[in-house]
Design a protein around this motif. Sequence first.
Motif, PDB file in Angstrom:
ATOM      1  N   TYR A  31       0.826  -1.327  -0.078  1.00 37.76           N
ATOM      2  CA  TYR A  31      -0.188   0.040   0.168  1.00 37.76           C
ATOM      3  C   TYR A  31       0.882   1.226   0.187  1.00 37.76           C
ATOM      4  N   TRP A  32       2.172   1.304  -0.079  1.00 40.75           N
ATOM      5  CA  TRP A  32       3.080   2.214  -0.133  1.00 40.75           C
ATOM      6  C   TRP A  32       3.767   2.658  -1.446  1.00 40.75           C
ATOM      7  N   SER A  33       2.971   2.743  -2.563  1.00 41.82           N
ATOM      8  CA  SER A  33       3.636   2.818  -3.693  1.00 41.82           C
ATOM      9  C   SER A  33       4.380   3.777  -3.916  1.00 41.82           C
ATOM     10  N   ASN A  73      -5.117   6.699  -4.252  1.00 39.02           N
ATOM     11  CA  ASN A  73      -5.499   7.781  -3.265  1.00 39.02           C
ATOM     12  C   ASN A  73      -3.983   8.741  -2.823  1.00 39.02           C
ATOM     13  N   HIS A  74      -2.988   7.769  -2.793  1.00 42.41           N
ATOM     14  CA  HIS A  74      -1.871   8.124  -2.046  1.00 42.41           C
ATOM     15  C   HIS A  74      -0.511   7.451  -2.612  1.00 42.41           C
ATOM     16  N   TYR A  75       0.375   8.171  -2.478  1.00 38.24           N
ATOM     17  CA  TYR A  75       1.930   7.167  -2.409  1.00 38.24           C
ATOM     18  C   TYR A  75       2.418   7.110  -1.113  1.00 38.24           C
ATOM     19  N   ILE A  90     -10.426  -1.562  -4.959  1.00 37.66           N
ATOM     20  CA  ILE A  90     -10.079  -0.043  -4.640  1.00 37.66           C
ATOM     21  C   ILE A  90      -9.808   0.208  -3.147  1.00 37.66           C
ATOM     22  N   ASP A  91      -8.616   0.699  -2.867  1.00 40.96           N
ATOM     23  CA  ASP A  91      -8.200   1.073  -1.725  1.00 40.96           C
ATOM     24  C   ASP A  91      -8.630   2.499  -1.306  1.00 40.96           C
ATOM     25  N   THR A  92      -9.049   2.803  -0.029  1.00 42.05           N
ATOM     26  CA  THR A  92      -9.320   4.111   0.524  1.00 42.05           C
ATOM     27  C   THR A  92     -10.228   4.894  -0.556  1.00 42.05           C
ATOM     28  N   VAL A  93     -11.513   4.154  -0.958  1.00 42.44           N
ATOM     29  CA  VAL A  93     -12.490   4.952  -1.773  1.00 42.44           C
ATOM     30  C   VAL A  93     -13.107   6.159  -1.034  1.00 42.44           C
ATOM     31  N   LYS A  94     -13.419   6.264   0.386  1.00 48.02           N
ATOM     32  CA  LYS A  94     -13.756   7.547   1.023  1.00 48.02           C
ATOM     33  C   LYS A  94     -12.938   8.673   0.845  1.00 48.02           C
ATOM     34  N   HIS A  95     -11.513   8.347   0.381  1.00 50.21           N
ATOM     35  CA  HIS A  95     -10.643   9.428   0.530  1.00 50.21           C
ATOM     36  C   HIS A  95     -10.291  10.155  -0.835  1.00 50.21           C
ATOM     37  N   ILE A  96     -11.158   9.882  -1.658  1.00 52.88           N
ATOM     38  CA  ILE A  96     -11.312  10.611  -2.996  1.00 52.88           C
ATOM     39  C   ILE A  96     -12.790  11.213  -3.247  1.00 52.88           C
ATOM     40  N   GLY A 100     -15.117  -1.645  -3.740  1.00 50.51           N
ATOM     41  CA  GLY A 100     -14.613  -0.405  -3.029  1.00 50.51           C
ATOM     42  C   GLY A 100     -14.567  -0.671  -1.314  1.00 50.51           C
ATOM     43  N   GLU A 101     -13.219  -0.254  -0.779  1.00 53.39           N
ATOM     44  CA  GLU A 101     -13.212  -0.182   0.518  1.00 53.39           C
ATOM     45  C   GLU A 101     -13.574   1.246   1.062  1.00 53.39           C
ATOM     46  N   ILE A 102     -14.559   1.125   1.896  1.00 49.39           N
ATOM     47  CA  ILE A 102     -14.928   2.256   2.535  1.00 49.39           C
ATOM     48  C   ILE A 102     -14.889   1.736   4.008  1.00 49.39           C
ATOM     49  N   ASN A 106      -9.685  -9.166   7.781  1.00 53.76           N
ATOM     50  CA  ASN A 106      -9.061  -8.615   6.519  1.00 53.76           C
ATOM     51  C   ASN A 106      -7.571  -8.113   7.070  1.00 53.76           C
ATOM     52  N   HIS A 107      -6.658  -7.631   6.263  1.00 58.87           N
ATOM     53  CA  HIS A 107      -5.329  -7.464   6.572  1.00 58.87           C
ATOM     54  C   HIS A 107      -5.356  -6.070   7.750  1.00 58.87           C
ATOM     55  N   ASP A 108      -6.567  -5.463   7.755  1.00 58.67           N
ATOM     56  CA  ASP A 108      -6.265  -4.304   8.745  1.00 58.67           C
ATOM     57  C   ASP A 108      -6.966  -4.575   9.950  1.00 58.67           C
ATOM     58  N   GLN A 109      -7.690  -5.377  10.161  1.00 52.05           N
ATOM     59  CA  GLN A 109      -8.342  -5.594  11.519  1.00 52.05           C
ATOM     60  C   GLN A 109      -7.453  -6.927  12.389  1.00 52.05           C
ATOM     61  N   ALA A 150      -3.953  -7.088  16.298  1.00 52.70           N
ATOM     62  CA  ALA A 150      -3.866  -5.765  15.201  1.00 52.70           C
ATOM     63  C   ALA A 150      -2.463  -5.948  14.402  1.00 52.70           C
ATOM     64  N   ASP A 151      -2.685  -5.297  12.914  1.00 51.97           N
ATOM     65  CA  ASP A 151      -1.529  -4.979  12.072  1.00 51.97           C
ATOM     66  C   ASP A 151      -0.523  -4.391  12.924  1.00 51.97           C
ATOM     67  N   PRO A 152       0.798  -5.213  12.819  1.00 50.58           N
ATOM     68  CA  PRO A 152       1.323  -6.079  11.734  1.00 50.58           C
ATOM     69  C   PRO A 152       1.157  -7.528  12.371  1.00 50.58           C
TER      70      PRO A 152
HETATM   71  C1  ABC Z   1       0.642   0.400   9.846  1.00 43.34           C
HETATM   72  C2  ABC Z   1      -0.008   0.224  11.395  1.00 43.34           C
HETATM   73  C3  ABC Z   1      -0.263   1.791  12.004  1.00 43.34           C
HETATM   74  C4  ABC Z   1       0.887   2.538  12.060  1.00 43.34           C
HETATM   75  C5  ABC Z   1       1.599   2.738  10.617  1.00 43.34           C
HETATM   76  C6  ABC Z   1       2.695   3.495  10.248  1.00 43.34           C
HETATM   77  O1  ABC Z   1       1.688   1.432  10.069  1.00 43.34           O
HETATM   78  O2  ABC Z   1      -1.371  -0.184  11.066  1.00 43.34           O
HETATM   79  O3  ABC Z   1      -0.540   1.454  13.285  1.00 43.34           O
HETATM   80  O4  ABC Z   1       0.734   3.860  12.537  1.00 43.34           O
HETATM   81  C7  ABC Z   1      -1.189   0.738   4.980  1.00 43.34           C
HETATM   82  C8  ABC Z   1      -0.701  -0.616   5.691  1.00 43.34           C
HETATM   83  C9  ABC Z   1      -0.781  -0.486   7.103  1.00 43.34           C
HETATM   84  C10 ABC Z   1      -0.262   0.807   7.701  1.00 43.34           C
HETATM   85  C11 ABC Z   1      -0.973   2.046   6.608  1.00 43.34           C
HETATM   86  C12 ABC Z   1      -0.351   3.499   7.014  1.00 43.34           C
HETATM   87  O5  ABC Z   1      -0.593   1.912   5.276  1.00 43.34           O
HETATM   88  O6  ABC Z   1      -1.334  -1.685   5.408  1.00 43.34           O
HETATM   89  O7  ABC Z   1       0.065  -1.516   7.714  1.00 43.34           O
HETATM   90  O8  ABC Z   1      -0.372   1.076   8.984  1.00 43.34           O
HETATM   91  O9  ABC Z   1       0.998   3.704   6.766  1.00 43.34           O
HETATM   92  C13 ABC Z   1      -6.510   1.068   3.534  1.00 43.34           C
HETATM   93  C14 ABC Z   1      -5.809  -0.377   3.426  1.00 43.34           C
HETATM   94  C15 ABC Z   1      -4.536  -0.565   4.296  1.00 43.34           C
HETATM   95  C16 ABC Z   1      -3.542   0.334   4.072  1.00 43.34           C
HETATM   96  C17 ABC Z   1      -4.057   1.829   3.736  1.00 43.34           C
HETATM   97  C18 ABC Z   1      -3.105   2.890   3.302  1.00 43.34           C
HETATM   98  C19 ABC Z   1      -5.244   1.966   3.071  1.00 43.34           C
HETATM   99  O10 ABC Z   1      -6.612  -1.298   3.330  1.00 43.34           O
HETATM  100  O11 ABC Z   1      -3.983  -1.886   4.320  1.00 43.34           O
HETATM  101  O12 ABC Z   1      -2.647   0.694   5.141  1.00 43.34           O
HETATM  102  O13 ABC Z   1      -2.785   2.428   2.031  1.00 43.34           O
HETATM  103  C20 ABC Z   1      -8.195   4.312   7.188  1.00 43.34           C
HETATM  104  C21 ABC Z   1      -8.572   4.383   5.726  1.00 43.34           C
HETATM  105  C22 ABC Z   1      -8.790   3.151   5.181  1.00 43.34           C
HETATM  106  C23 ABC Z   1      -7.307   2.322   5.343  1.00 43.34           C
HETATM  107  C24 ABC Z   1      -7.037   2.405   6.590  1.00 43.34           C
HETATM  108  C25 ABC Z   1      -5.819   1.673   7.137  1.00 43.34           C
HETATM  109  O14 ABC Z   1      -7.041   3.849   7.265  1.00 43.34           O
HETATM  110  O15 ABC Z   1      -9.972   4.926   5.678  1.00 43.34           O
HETATM  111  O16 ABC Z   1      -9.110   3.205   3.933  1.00 43.34           O
HETATM  112  N1  ABC Z   1      -7.221   1.040   4.593  1.00 43.34           N
HETATM  113  C26 ABC Z   1     -11.341   4.956  11.577  1.00 43.34           C
HETATM  114  C27 ABC Z   1     -11.422   5.728  10.480  1.00 43.34           C
HETATM  115  C28 ABC Z   1     -10.827   5.014   9.027  1.00 43.34           C
HETATM  116  C29 ABC Z   1      -9.622   4.625   9.319  1.00 43.34           C
HETATM  117  C30 ABC Z   1      -9.391   3.759  10.643  1.00 43.34           C
HETATM  118  C31 ABC Z   1      -8.063   3.287  10.674  1.00 43.34           C
HETATM  119  O17 ABC Z   1      -9.846   4.552  11.732  1.00 43.34           O
HETATM  120  O18 ABC Z   1     -12.940   6.240  10.327  1.00 43.34           O
HETATM  121  O19 ABC Z   1     -11.171   5.866   7.860  1.00 43.34           O
HETATM  122  O20 ABC Z   1      -9.305   3.851   8.046  1.00 43.34           O
HETATM  123  O21 ABC Z   1      -7.774   2.430  11.597  1.00 43.34           O
HETATM  124  C32 ABC Z   1     -14.087   2.238  14.737  1.00 43.34           C
HETATM  125  C33 ABC Z   1     -12.429   2.034  14.703  1.00 43.34           C
HETATM  126  C34 ABC Z   1     -11.860   2.866  13.793  1.00 43.34           C
HETATM  127  C35 ABC Z   1     -12.645   3.159  12.453  1.00 43.34           C
HETATM  128  C36 ABC Z   1     -14.016   3.349  12.641  1.00 43.34           C
HETATM  129  C37 ABC Z   1     -14.833   3.493  11.554  1.00 43.34           C
HETATM  130  O22 ABC Z   1     -14.537   2.591  13.578  1.00 43.34           O
HETATM  131  O23 ABC Z   1     -11.710   1.540  15.732  1.00 43.34           O
HETATM  132  O24 ABC Z   1     -10.412   2.761  13.521  1.00 43.34           O
HETATM  133  O25 ABC Z   1     -12.026   3.995  11.508  1.00 43.34           O
HETATM  134  O26 ABC Z   1     -14.583   1.343  15.702  1.00 43.34           O
END
Ligand code: ABC
Length: 492
Positions: free
Chosen positions: A80-82, A119-121, A211-217, A235-237, A306-309, A351-353
């Motif tokens: 995710y870090w292009s 959405n980002h690099y 599609i990653d980060t749909v709500k951010h565009i 889309g991921e929202i 998934n990979h974020d939870q 949690a991630d990682p």
């Molecule tokens: C990692 C660690 C972080 C650390 C960071 C440096 O490295 O997780 O703790 O600080 C990629 C990597 C991650 C990396 C990130 C950031 O980049 O996979 O390992 O984090 O560098 C997508 C992808 C995801 C990807 C990215 C970024 C985007 O699936 O794998 O991460 O390219 C937001 C975005 C969402 C994104 C997510 C990671 O971040 O909207 O698209 N996923 C709230 C906000 C959300 C937010 C979320 C973050 O926090 O509303 O917008 O998502 O956790 C509650 C929850 C909240 C939650 C709300 C809705 O509900 O507790 O967290 O959302 O109950």
Amino acid sequence: ASADDWSKRSIYQLVTDRFAPSNDSAIPCDTSRRTYCGGSWAGIIDHLDYIQQMGFDAIWISPVAQNADDTAYGAGYHGYWSTNLDALNPHFGTDADLKALSAALHARAMYLMLDVVVNHYAGVPTNTTVSPVNLFTLDYTKLLPLGTQDDFHAQCFIGDSNDQAVLEQCWLGDEKLPLPDVNTEDPKVVGTLNAWIKRIVSEYGADGIRIDTVKHIRRAFWPDFVKSAGVFALGEILTTDPAYTASYLGAVDGVFDYPRYYQTVTAFGSTSGNLSALQASPSLPSMAPPVSAPGRKLLTAAFLENHDQPRFPSYASTDEALTRNAMASVFVGDGMPVLYYGQEQGYAGGADPGNREALWLSGYETNKPMVAHVKALNAARKLAIAKNSAFLNTPATWLQQSNPSALMLSKPPLLTLLTNVGANLSAAQTTWRIPAGMYKVNATLVDVLACEAVVVDGAGEDGVTEVKSEGGMPRVLVSAGMLSRKGDGACP
Ligand code: ABC
Ligand code: CA
């Protein structure tokens, strides 16, 4: 492939770096190091049997573009870090390897879903100051094929804002690893991104995109991007709000059902979980389409991990019955089921990682109850699709139960009995009540998870049929007559 084609599929989500190394080399993998462990596209090809024999007919792989290697938080092993969209990530293999993976999938009639990030690099700061005007200096010429500061929004971090303009135009990441936000309002940038998605979809024969980060565009960016892709776009929202999720319909073809994910974890995450919230919440596919997309059907993807939870068993700890129920709910309800690699092996990373463990450390063992569970759930879903042409378009409904730890979900021809009573039945015993009139008295149903017969006796109060849980396990019932005698599919 189209949204209709995808709606019949079951998706296996894998983290490319963590699924399989080339030539099955036994590489150690410490997830806390946040760096490459050695998985590759060639490795995936070697283990397609493993995925297919569980009943999956599509895979979703990590983003394929070149990523930042040395950051304050390790390497972009997740994709995710292009840094350069026009180059492939060399850690995952070559251009020929990715094409070979696509061809190998198609030879098995399986689909390939590419994960895409526009959405980002990732911007590795070259100097950091505390100045509020210019937080850090980035070398924008390294972010290709864009390459100038004007191609990005001005520096500001989203933080925990809910302001839509901030979500769209400020940056994800933090001072140590900013994720420069692409200026998706600029027509030249939009043209570049649309041409890019068109090229990679056709070059690698992708059948769909995640599609990653749909709500951010901004919403208006997406229709042309999706049209340029020319394939199904999911889309991921990331939100808990069903109405907000549904509002992206028309922008993309389908959405991850994140609201349902949160409710499912709440419901089955412990034996005292709240089942009524899950039951009471509106199902996305039954919600009205937004005015911008009249008549459009909302296709969703259902998932438990998934990979974020954090992985589900990291909440439900040792109670496998809870995990089995939560997993079942994903496969028998609305939406394409998505299984995150490692669930079938009982992985429990937090949690991630921590949730990105190497699958090769499991030995890809198929002789496990959880693997059998996944197989049975896929078979039940395929049977339902085959036996009822309305299955995919009829939202599931909850049937009222008197027992507070019991849930009953009807999506004909499946009737699913779920419970969060847990494996320890000394605490309580779950009984479900099938209402009178749903089936003929004396009809035989089969629980396709345990392959056990259940006879509709109508012997309970008001003619209900009482069904008991064994060990807190879920049941998925179908009419016995639907099962094939040939030994294929459900309950061979
Ligand atoms: C990692 C660690 C972080 C650390 C960071 C440096 O490295 O997780 O703790 O600080 C990629 C990597 C991650 C990396 C990130 C950031 O980049 O996979 O390992 O984090 O560098 C997508 C992808 C995801 C990807 C990215 C970024 C985007 O699936 O794998 O991460 O390219 C937001 C975005 C969402 C994104 C997510 C990671 O971040 O909207 O698209 N996923 C709230 C906000 C959300 C937010 C979320 C973050 O926090 O509303 O917008 O998502 O956790 C509650 C929850 C909240 C939650 C709300 C809705 O509900 O507790 O967290 O959302 O109950
Ligand atoms: Ca943005």
